[in-house]
Design a protein around this motif. Structure first.
Motif, PDB file in Angstrom:
ATOM      1  N   TRP A 149     -29.416 -22.759  22.942  1.00 39.34           N
ATOM      2  CA  TRP A 149     -28.569 -22.802  24.135  1.00 39.34           C
ATOM      3  C   TRP A 149     -27.389 -23.728  23.886  1.00 39.34           C
ATOM      4  O   TRP A 149     -27.540 -24.789  23.291  1.00 39.34           O
ATOM      5  CB  TRP A 149     -29.367 -23.314  25.341  1.00 39.34           C
ATOM      6  N   HIS A 150     -26.209 -23.304  24.360  1.00 33.55           N
ATOM      7  CA  HIS A 150     -24.980 -24.075  24.172  1.00 33.55           C
ATOM      8  C   HIS A 150     -24.309 -24.282  25.516  1.00 33.55           C
ATOM      9  O   HIS A 150     -24.166 -23.335  26.287  1.00 33.55           O
ATOM     10  CB  HIS A 150     -24.001 -23.315  23.266  1.00 33.55           C
ATOM     11  N   GLU A 151     -23.877 -25.509  25.773  1.00 28.05           N
ATOM     12  CA  GLU A 151     -23.081 -25.736  26.982  1.00 28.05           C
ATOM     13  C   GLU A 151     -21.678 -25.205  26.721  1.00 28.05           C
ATOM     14  O   GLU A 151     -21.078 -25.513  25.699  1.00 28.05           O
ATOM     15  CB  GLU A 151     -23.039 -27.220  27.315  1.00 28.05           C
ATOM     16  N   ILE A 152     -21.169 -24.405  27.649  1.00 33.74           N
ATOM     17  CA  ILE A 152     -19.860 -23.778  27.434  1.00 33.74           C
ATOM     18  C   ILE A 152     -18.922 -24.120  28.579  1.00 33.74           C
ATOM     19  O   ILE A 152     -19.320 -24.102  29.748  1.00 33.74           O
ATOM     20  CB  ILE A 152     -20.012 -22.240  27.242  1.00 33.74           C
ATOM     21  N   TRP A 153     -17.665 -24.462  28.212  1.00 37.47           N
ATOM     22  CA  TRP A 153     -16.617 -24.814  29.167  1.00 37.47           C
ATOM     23  C   TRP A 153     -15.407 -23.917  28.926  1.00 37.47           C
ATOM     24  O   TRP A 153     -15.325 -23.223  27.900  1.00 37.47           O
ATOM     25  CB  TRP A 153     -16.183 -26.269  28.969  1.00 37.47           C
ATOM     26  N   ALA A 154     -14.462 -24.010  29.847  1.00 39.14           N
ATOM     27  CA  ALA A 154     -13.216 -23.241  29.698  1.00 39.14           C
ATOM     28  C   ALA A 154     -12.564 -23.565  28.357  1.00 39.14           C
ATOM     29  O   ALA A 154     -12.560 -24.721  27.924  1.00 39.14           O
ATOM     30  CB  ALA A 154     -12.269 -23.552  30.846  1.00 39.14           C
ATOM     31  N   ASP A 155     -12.039 -22.544  27.727  1.00 38.41           N
ATOM     32  CA  ASP A 155     -11.321 -22.597  26.441  1.00 38.41           C
ATOM     33  C   ASP A 155     -12.246 -22.666  25.221  1.00 38.41           C
ATOM     34  O   ASP A 155     -11.759 -22.729  24.097  1.00 38.41           O
ATOM     35  CB  ASP A 155     -10.274 -23.722  26.383  1.00 38.41           C
TER      36      ASP A 155
END
Ligand code: UGY
Ligand code: MN
Length: 263
Positions: A223-229
Motif C-alpha cells: 500500500w502506498h499513500e498517494i497525493w496530488a501530482d
C-alpha cells in the motif's frame, strides 16, 4: 499543512532525506512522487523543461511526461511523428493546443488527442508557467481508419457511473468503445469511502496521474499513500485497488491500453 511543505530548523534533515522514500520501482509497477523526478530538456521545445514519468526503460509500452513551459515557450515548430499518437492534458496555467487546423487556449482540464503522424503544437502565451501532462504511444492499426483529432475540455465531457456505487464517477476523454482507439484516457472520481468492487488484476497497463485528493493505493502487495501530482505506472497484471482517505473527492487521470488482441 501538507507534509511536503514542512520547513525544519537549519541543520535538520528533511523528512525523507535519509532512509525514507515514497518512490518505489518494481518490475511491473512504479510509484513516483514528483520531488524525485528530475528535469530534462528536448530540442523540439524552447523554454520548456520535461519530466519523464513512464518510458520503455521503466518497462512501459508508452511514454508519459510533464512539460513545464515558461511564458513564451513551447514547441519550436510542429511535431509530427509517423505512427505515434499524442495526448496532452493541461495541469496548470494555460497553453495553446494546436491540431488539425484548430488552435485553442486551454486552462486546467483542456486536452488534445492527435492520431498517428498528425502535426501538433503547444505554446504558452500566458503570463505564468504552464504544466502540461503529455503521452506518446505507438498506434496499433487494425484495419479501421485511424481516429480523428480531438481538442476539448474535461468540463465538456459527461460524467458517468456504471457501477451503481454512490460516489464513483468516470469521464472518458476519448470516445468510449470506439475500436479505432487503442487506448483510453479516463478521469476517475472517488468520493470518500468508495473503492473498486474488487482488487483488479488485468492485462491492461496504466499510467496514473493524481490530480486531486489523497488516498491509499495497492500495487502488488504494498500500500502506498498517494497525493496530488504523484504518478504511478502499473504494468500488465499488476494487482491494484484504491481507497480515498481525504474529506473531499479524489481524482486521477488514467491511461489504459484497450481494444487490441494478443497472441
Ligand atoms: O478501468 C480501470 O482499469 C481502473 N478501474 N483501474 C484503476 O483505476 N487502477
Ligand atoms: Mn485498472
Amino acid at each position: 499543512m501538507h507534509p511536503r511543505d514542512l520547513t525544519l530548523p537549519p541543520g535538520r534533515l528533511l523528512p525523507g532525506a535519509v532512509g525514507h522514500n515514497r518512490g518505489v520501482v518494481r518490475p511491473n509497477y512504479a510509484f513516483l512522487p514528483p520531488e524525485g523526478v528530475l528535469k530534462s530538456r528536448l530540442p523540439q521545445y524552447e523554454a520548456t523543461d520535461v519530466r519523464f514519468l513512464a518510458a520503455p526503460s521503466l518497462g512501459a509500452r508508452f511514454a508519459q511526461f510533464v512539460l513545464e513551459i515558461a511564458p513564451g515557450g513551447g514547441t519550436r515548430a510542429s511535431i509530427a511523428e509517423p505512427g505515434i499518437q499524442h495526448f496532452y492534458f493541461v495541469l496548470s496555467g494555460s497553453a495553446i493546443l494546436q491540431v488539425d487546423g484548430r488552435a485553442e487556449e486551454k486552462d486546467r482540464g483542456g486536452f488534445l488527442y492527435a492520431p498517428p503522424g498528425m502535426p501538433i503544437e503547444i505554446r504558452n502565451q500566458g503570463q505564468v508557467p504552464a504544466r502540461v501532462l503529455g503521452l506518446r504511444k505507438r498506434y496499433e492499426a487494425i484495419g479501421l481508419p485511424p481516429p480523428s483529432a480531438i481538442l476539448s475540455h474535461q468540463r465538456d465531457v459527461p460524467r458517468t457511473n456504471h457501477t451503481g456505487l454512490a460516489g464513483r464517477g468516470f469521464q472518458h476523454l476519448l470516445p468510449f468503445g470506439d475500436l479505432a482507439f487503442d487506448f483510453e484516457m479516463n478521469l476517475m472520481w472517488f468520493g470518500p469511502g468508495t473503492f473498486f468492487p474488487a482488487i483488479e488484476t488485468h492485462i491492461m497497463e496504466h499510467g496514473l496521474y493524481m490530480l486531486q485528493g489523497q488516498g491509499l493505493y495497492l500495487l502488488g502487495t504494498e500500500w502506498h499513500e498517494i497525493w496530488a501530482d504523484d504518478f504511478i505506472w502499473m504494468g500488465a497484471y499488476c494487482p491494484q485497488q484504491f481507497y480515498p482517505t481525504g474529506p473531499d473527492e479524489a481524482a486521477y487521470l488514467l491511461y489504459k491500453d484497450v481494444n487490441r488482441d494478443v497472441a
